[in-house]
Design an enzyme around this catalytic site. Sequence first.
Site, PDB file in Angstrom:
ATOM      1  N   ASN A  11       3.048  -3.437   1.755  1.00  0.00           N
ATOM      2  CA  ASN A  11       3.147  -4.648   0.943  1.00  0.00           C
ATOM      3  C   ASN A  11       2.644  -4.307  -0.457  1.00  0.00           C
ATOM      4  OD1 ASN A  11       2.944  -7.165  -0.223  1.00  0.00           O
ATOM      5  ND2 ASN A  11       1.243  -7.874   1.049  1.00  0.00           N
ATOM      6  N   LYS A  13       2.730  -6.008  -3.113  1.00  0.00           N
ATOM      7  CA  LYS A  13       2.260  -7.158  -3.901  1.00  0.00           C
ATOM      8  C   LYS A  13       2.887  -7.079  -5.312  1.00  0.00           C
ATOM      9  CE  LYS A  13      -1.705  -7.207  -0.914  1.00  0.00           C
ATOM     10  NZ  LYS A  13      -3.091  -7.564  -0.683  1.00  0.00           N
ATOM     11  N   HIS A 103       1.686 -14.956   3.659  1.00  0.00           N
ATOM     12  CA  HIS A 103       0.570 -14.049   3.339  1.00  0.00           C
ATOM     13  C   HIS A 103      -0.603 -14.890   2.829  1.00  0.00           C
ATOM     14  CE1 HIS A 103      -1.834 -11.016   1.335  1.00  0.00           C
ATOM     15  NE2 HIS A 103      -1.215 -10.138   2.098  1.00  0.00           N
ATOM     16  N   GLU A 105      -2.481 -14.544   0.429  1.00  0.00           N
ATOM     17  CA  GLU A 105      -2.494 -14.745  -1.025  1.00  0.00           C
ATOM     18  C   GLU A 105      -1.573 -15.894  -1.426  1.00  0.00           C
ATOM     19  OE1 GLU A 105      -1.797 -10.654  -2.084  1.00  0.00           O
ATOM     20  OE2 GLU A 105      -3.773 -10.201  -1.278  1.00  0.00           O
ATOM     21  N   GLU A 173      -3.894 -10.634   9.737  1.00  0.00           N
ATOM     22  CA  GLU A 173      -4.638 -10.131   8.582  1.00  0.00           C
ATOM     23  C   GLU A 173      -5.863 -11.004   8.336  1.00  0.00           C
ATOM     24  OE1 GLU A 173      -1.970  -7.635   5.816  1.00  0.00           O
ATOM     25  OE2 GLU A 173      -1.811  -9.714   5.221  1.00  0.00           O
ATOM     26  N   GLY A 179      -8.087  -6.155   1.074  1.00  0.00           N
ATOM     27  CA  GLY A 179      -8.519  -5.623  -0.223  1.00  0.00           C
ATOM     28  C   GLY A 179     -10.023  -5.472  -0.358  1.00  0.00           C
ATOM     29  N   SER A 219      -7.330  -3.636   4.706  1.00  0.00           N
ATOM     30  CA  SER A 219      -8.042  -2.383   4.436  1.00  0.00           C
ATOM     31  C   SER A 219      -7.649  -1.251   5.383  1.00  0.00           C
ATOM     32  CB  SER A 219      -9.555  -2.626   4.430  1.00  0.00           C
ATOM     33  OG  SER A 219      -9.901  -3.532   3.401  1.00  0.00           O
TER      34      SER A 219
HETATM   35  P1  PGA Z   1      -5.036  -4.290   1.894  1.00  0.00           P
HETATM   36  O1  PGA Z   1      -3.998  -5.519   1.911  1.00  0.00           O
HETATM   37  O2  PGA Z   1      -4.434  -3.194   2.749  1.00  0.00           O
HETATM   38  O3  PGA Z   1      -5.143  -3.910   0.447  1.00  0.00           O
HETATM   39  O4  PGA Z   1      -6.317  -4.788   2.472  1.00  0.00           O
HETATM   40  C1  PGA Z   1      -3.298  -5.880   3.065  1.00  0.00           C
HETATM   41  C2  PGA Z   1      -2.367  -7.023   2.763  1.00  0.00           C
HETATM   42  O5  PGA Z   1      -2.721  -7.905   1.964  1.00  0.00           O
HETATM   43  O6  PGA Z   1      -1.256  -7.088   3.322  1.00  0.00           O
END
Ligand code: PGA
Length: 261
Positions: A11, A13, A103, A105, A173, A179, A219
């Site tokens: 992903n 983003k 997601h 976000e 997630e 992140g 992560s």
């Molecule tokens: P990350 O993000 O691997 O940077 O923790 C995962 C995601 O948001 O899909």
Amino acid sequence: MVTRRPLIAGNWKMNFDHLRAVAFVQKIAWTLNDAKFPLTEVEVAVFPPFTDIRSVQTLIESDSLSFSFGAQDVSPFDSGAYTGDISGEFLKRLNCRYVIIGHSERRQGHHETDEQVTAKTKAALKHGLVPVICVGETSDDLEEFGASAVPVTQLRAVLSELSAESEFVVAYEPVWAIGSGQAATPAQAQHVCAALRTVIAEEISTESAEASRILYGGSVKSGNIASFMREKDVDGALVGGASLDAEEFAKIVQFPRHVIA
Ligand code: PGA
């Protein structure tokens, strides 16, 4: 017993313009090729920003790369006065296989509700896209309700509206792990992924529960992917930050070389 082909999904983003996207996909392809890692065992998918998809599609198709690709969001509507939205029909025309829906976000930054996530999931399915339905608890949820309650409720809200034939992927997630550099433990991921599989069995069918892939995200890196993939109900990963480094992402894809059966 059904074998579920692991899915490693990147992903991106809001990173990489279309030029960098093309160079990046080429780099992953070369790295995996140099490592002599065949993409038969593992499915690799990339999720670039909308403006990159056409370029990524052209590269993947013209070079016959064994990568899938998809979008990071979709409109619940087919067409019309929805400024800034992208129809599932357009994504299908670009040969997208997947679309990420719900997601955290988007749930947080764009206040997306379970109803909107459901409407987007239905729109994706209507246009022949496979939705990657994201669910996960915040750290407050974790403290208040434990790990699985919120993701289970979020998934049930969507699946209760779908029909038995739908193909979908679920991504667990935990919001606190995204992140943050602080991944869930493999045991935590397994616990929630098993609970989510039960939701699929209850809301759709036991066949669908057996066949559907459930990813862990938050992560994920080359150093921890193997430990997640050893868990019986974890069928892959949705990778954010580490999917923006070609070498690192290629290492994650090659996890079977590090998983001792
Ligand atoms: P990350 O993000 O691997 O940077 O923790 C995962 C995601 O948001 O899909």
